[in-house]
Scaffold this motif. Structure first.
Motif, PDB file in Angstrom:
ATOM      1  N   LEU A  96       2.697 -11.144   0.775  1.00 22.59           N
ATOM      2  CA  LEU A  96       1.660 -10.108   0.943  1.00 22.59           C
ATOM      3  C   LEU A  96       0.462 -10.622   1.742  1.00 22.59           C
ATOM      4  N   LEU A  97       0.172 -11.931   1.588  1.00 17.05           N
ATOM      5  CA  LEU A  97      -1.017 -12.494   2.234  1.00 17.05           C
ATOM      6  C   LEU A  97      -0.753 -12.933   3.668  1.00 17.05           C
ATOM      7  N   ALA A  98       0.502 -12.861   4.077  1.00 21.35           N
ATOM      8  CA  ALA A  98       0.831 -13.331   5.425  1.00 21.35           C
ATOM      9  C   ALA A  98       0.153 -12.465   6.482  1.00 21.35           C
ATOM     10  N   GLU A  99      -0.062 -11.193   6.131  1.00 25.05           N
ATOM     11  CA  GLU A  99      -0.679 -10.284   7.095  1.00 25.05           C
ATOM     12  C   GLU A  99      -2.190 -10.507   7.106  1.00 25.05           C
ATOM     13  N   SER A 100      -2.772 -10.595   8.283  1.00 24.94           N
ATOM     14  CA  SER A 100      -4.220 -10.784   8.323  1.00 24.94           C
ATOM     15  C   SER A 100      -4.853  -9.579   9.034  1.00 24.94           C
ATOM     16  N   PRO A 101      -6.156  -9.331   8.918  1.00 24.81           N
ATOM     17  CA  PRO A 101      -7.093 -10.129   8.147  1.00 24.81           C
ATOM     18  C   PRO A 101      -6.930  -9.883   6.651  1.00 24.81           C
ATOM     19  N   ARG A 102      -7.502 -10.777   5.862  1.00 27.22           N
ATOM     20  CA  ARG A 102      -7.474 -10.557   4.422  1.00 27.22           C
ATOM     21  C   ARG A 102      -8.787 -11.042   3.798  1.00 27.22           C
ATOM     22  N   PRO A 103      -9.120 -10.480   2.628  1.00 27.38           N
ATOM     23  CA  PRO A 103     -10.389 -10.857   2.008  1.00 27.38           C
ATOM     24  C   PRO A 103     -10.297 -12.208   1.310  1.00 27.38           C
TER      25      PRO A 103
ATOM     26  N   PRO B 233     -21.244   0.841 -12.927  1.00 26.77           N
ATOM     27  CA  PRO B 233     -19.923   1.086 -13.537  1.00 26.77           C
ATOM     28  C   PRO B 233     -18.818   0.879 -12.494  1.00 26.77           C
ATOM     29  N   PRO B 234     -17.545   0.860 -12.910  1.00 28.41           N
ATOM     30  CA  PRO B 234     -16.471   0.829 -11.921  1.00 28.41           C
ATOM     31  C   PRO B 234     -16.575   2.054 -10.994  1.00 28.41           C
ATOM     32  N   LEU B 235     -16.375   1.837  -9.689  1.00 26.05           N
ATOM     33  CA  LEU B 235     -16.583   2.880  -8.678  1.00 26.05           C
ATOM     34  C   LEU B 235     -15.280   3.214  -7.954  1.00 26.05           C
ATOM     35  N   SER B 236     -15.226   4.429  -7.403  1.00 34.83           N
ATOM     36  CA  SER B 236     -14.093   4.780  -6.530  1.00 34.83           C
ATOM     37  C   SER B 236     -14.200   3.936  -5.260  1.00 34.83           C
ATOM     38  N   ALA B 237     -13.118   3.880  -4.485  1.00 31.99           N
ATOM     39  CA  ALA B 237     -13.134   3.074  -3.251  1.00 31.99           C
ATOM     40  C   ALA B 237     -14.240   3.527  -2.307  1.00 31.99           C
ATOM     41  N   SER B 238     -14.461   4.841  -2.201  1.00 30.36           N
ATOM     42  CA  SER B 238     -15.482   5.292  -1.239  1.00 30.36           C
ATOM     43  C   SER B 238     -16.892   4.997  -1.746  1.00 30.36           C
ATOM     44  N   ASP B 239     -17.117   5.106  -3.072  1.00 28.86           N
ATOM     45  CA  ASP B 239     -18.446   4.743  -3.600  1.00 28.86           C
ATOM     46  C   ASP B 239     -18.674   3.238  -3.506  1.00 28.86           C
TER      47      ASP B 239
ATOM     48  N   GLU C  63      -1.299  -5.373  -3.644  1.00 28.21           N
ATOM     49  CA  GLU C  63      -0.911  -4.724  -2.380  1.00 28.21           C
ATOM     50  C   GLU C  63      -1.860  -3.552  -2.074  1.00 28.21           C
ATOM     51  N   ARG C  64      -2.194  -2.771  -3.098  1.00 27.79           N
ATOM     52  CA  ARG C  64      -3.119  -1.636  -2.892  1.00 27.79           C
ATOM     53  C   ARG C  64      -4.530  -2.113  -2.583  1.00 27.79           C
ATOM     54  N   THR C  65      -4.918  -3.236  -3.217  1.00 30.71           N
ATOM     55  CA  THR C  65      -6.247  -3.800  -2.976  1.00 30.71           C
ATOM     56  C   THR C  65      -6.371  -4.222  -1.511  1.00 30.71           C
ATOM     57  N   LEU C  66      -5.344  -4.905  -1.008  1.00 33.41           N
ATOM     58  CA  LEU C  66      -5.387  -5.366   0.382  1.00 33.41           C
ATOM     59  C   LEU C  66      -5.452  -4.170   1.336  1.00 33.41           C
ATOM     60  N   ARG C  67      -4.708  -3.136   0.999  1.00 29.90           N
ATOM     61  CA  ARG C  67      -4.719  -1.946   1.843  1.00 29.90           C
ATOM     62  C   ARG C  67      -6.111  -1.294   1.837  1.00 29.90           C
ATOM     63  N   THR C  68      -6.719  -1.199   0.628  1.00 28.98           N
ATOM     64  CA  THR C  68      -8.057  -0.599   0.530  1.00 28.98           C
ATOM     65  C   THR C  68      -9.067  -1.445   1.300  1.00 28.98           C
ATOM     66  N   TRP C  69      -8.990  -2.761   1.113  1.00 25.73           N
ATOM     67  CA  TRP C  69      -9.932  -3.652   1.791  1.00 25.73           C
ATOM     68  C   TRP C  69      -9.822  -3.518   3.303  1.00 25.73           C
ATOM     69  N   ARG C  70      -8.594  -3.363   3.798  1.00 20.64           N
ATOM     70  CA  ARG C  70      -8.427  -3.211   5.257  1.00 20.64           C
ATOM     71  C   ARG C  70      -9.049  -1.902   5.738  1.00 20.64           C
ATOM     72  N   SER C  71      -8.962  -0.860   4.911  1.00 21.14           N
ATOM     73  CA  SER C  71      -9.598   0.396   5.327  1.00 21.14           C
ATOM     74  C   SER C  71     -11.123   0.248   5.277  1.00 21.14           C
TER      75      SER C  71
ATOM     76  N   ILE D   3     -16.506  -8.301  -6.204  1.00 18.23           N
ATOM     77  CA  ILE D   3     -16.034  -6.993  -6.699  1.00 18.23           C
ATOM     78  C   ILE D   3     -14.759  -7.220  -7.496  1.00 18.23           C
ATOM     79  N   GLU D   4     -14.689  -6.616  -8.686  1.00 17.82           N
ATOM     80  CA  GLU D   4     -13.453  -6.710  -9.475  1.00 17.82           C
ATOM     81  C   GLU D   4     -12.667  -5.402  -9.346  1.00 17.82           C
ATOM     82  N   VAL D   5     -11.368  -5.538  -9.166  1.00 12.81           N
ATOM     83  CA  VAL D   5     -10.482  -4.383  -9.068  1.00 12.81           C
ATOM     84  C   VAL D   5      -9.917  -4.089 -10.454  1.00 12.81           C
ATOM     85  N   LEU D   6      -9.987  -2.838 -10.880  1.00 10.43           N
ATOM     86  CA  LEU D   6      -9.441  -2.446 -12.184  1.00 10.43           C
ATOM     87  C   LEU D   6      -8.444  -1.308 -11.978  1.00 10.43           C
ATOM     88  N   VAL D   7      -7.312  -1.408 -12.647  1.00  7.68           N
ATOM     89  CA  VAL D   7      -6.253  -0.421 -12.462  1.00  7.68           C
ATOM     90  C   VAL D   7      -6.505   0.812 -13.353  1.00  7.68           C
ATOM     91  N   ARG D   8      -6.106   1.976 -12.854  1.00  8.20           N
ATOM     92  CA  ARG D   8      -6.246   3.223 -13.616  1.00  8.20           C
ATOM     93  C   ARG D   8      -4.956   4.032 -13.565  1.00  8.20           C
TER      94      ARG D   8
END
Ligand code: C2E
Ligand code: CA
Ligand code: CA
Ligand code: CA
Length: 267
Positions: A126-133, A250-256, A83-91, A45-50
């Motif tokens: 930022l990566l010190a906190e686990s788990p991480r992708p 296409p690029p999707l929202s986090a929930s999609d 930082e936001r990607t890691l937070r989203t991935w954890r959720s 999955i690629e993360v794209l900023v908006r």
């Protein structure tokens, strides 16, 4: 942040606006899946900023990312996205078994960031906190490489943290063949402009050569901007590993994105 302050952002200079967005509401993220040619399922999955919807004066990333680079803000923006990607991935991992999935999350990182002294330290923190992708950094070269040695050292250190490197938009911008020899690279990305030319013999030959060269160097290849079945079929014949594009998803929202992951993770 109060509503009026957000609309005030429209009147300030670009660098201050970008900094203020990061420090207030933050940039939004969307997620575009990578599909494996071998089995037609998820490969990453690629993360794209908006630009955030709540902030006036919406701009495309093609506009504000180069502005951030020109004003020396690329490391700040890239760390913010990470930082936001890691937070989203954890959720996501709290919701699904994504935590154990084998595919990487790709984050775009400006050439400017990997030449910045503090970038590596901040990423490590930022990566010190686990788990991480599993992470891949797509190295975009809209900013020039003034200090290739510093970049190579940063990327080597990132490899030590298990972060893979992808050369984005290979053959466009400043990205070129020398990078394959000087940087620890795992993936090469074919730009959508090259994918768009696959309806000509010359275009097929050009992409075929890039894939051959990448394979000879032991890299995987992802083609972006796949907009029709013919492009998918040609790239599969040429031995491409992964594809991305509106025709696939296409690029999707986090929930999609989390639904896509659950439906398309290889079993
Ligand atoms: P990129 O990394 O090459 O990203 C691919 C761009 O193509 C994305 O545009 C994506 O939305 C778009 N795209 C995907 N599939 C298709 C397709 O089938 N057809 C067409 N025509 N376009 C497709 P986006 O999101 O506007 O990003 C533009 C560029 O901005 C990116 O190009 C990347 O260089 C930069 N960027 C985006 N997010 C970040 C970020 O977080 N950090 C940094 N440093 N740069 C970023
Ligand atoms: Ca990219
Ligand atoms: Ca790209
Ligand atoms: Ca591109």
């Amino acid at each position: 942040m109060p509503e009026c302050a957000i609309s005030e952002l429209g009147k300030i200079d670009p660098a201050t606006r970008i900094r203020d967005v990061i420090r207030s509401v933050g940039f939004d993220l969307v997620f575009q899946p990578k599909v494996a040619f071998s089995h037609g399922k998820l490969g990453g999955i690629e993360v794209l900023v908006r630009w955030p919807e709540v902030v006036a004066g919406r701009q495309a990333p093609d506009q504000f990312v180069p502005l951030a680079e020109q004003h020396g803000l690329a490391p700040m923006l890239d760390l913010h996205v990470l930082e936001r990607t890691l937070r989203t991935w954890r959720s996501w991992s709290a919701l699904t078994r994504l935590c154990w999935s084998p595919f990487p999350i790709s984050v775009n990182v400006s050439a400017m960031s990997v030449q910045d002294e503090d970038f590596l330290r901040s990423v490590t923190w930022l990566l010190a906190e686990s788990p991480r992708p599993k992470l891949m950094f797509e190295l975009t070269e809209t900013a020039p490489f003034h200090n290739p040695l510093a970049a190579a050292q940063t990327l080597e250190a990132l490899s030590g943290h298990g972060i893979q490197v992808s050369l984005d938009d290979f053959c466009t911008g400043f990205n070129n063949h020398e990078r394959l020899d000087t940087l620890p690279v795992a993936e090469l990305k074919i730009d959508r402009e090259d994918t768009a030319k696959l309806d000509t013999i010359a275009g097929i030959r050009h992409v075929g050569q890039m894939i051959e060269q990448a394979k000879a160097a032991g890299l995987t290849v992802t083609a972006e901007g796949i907009e029709c079945r013919d492009q998918w079929k040609t790239l599969r014949t040429l031995g491409c590993d992964y594809g991305q594009g509106y025709w696939l998803c296409p690029p999707l929202s986090a929930s999609d994105a989390v639904e896509f992951v659950q439906d398309y993770t290889p079993s």
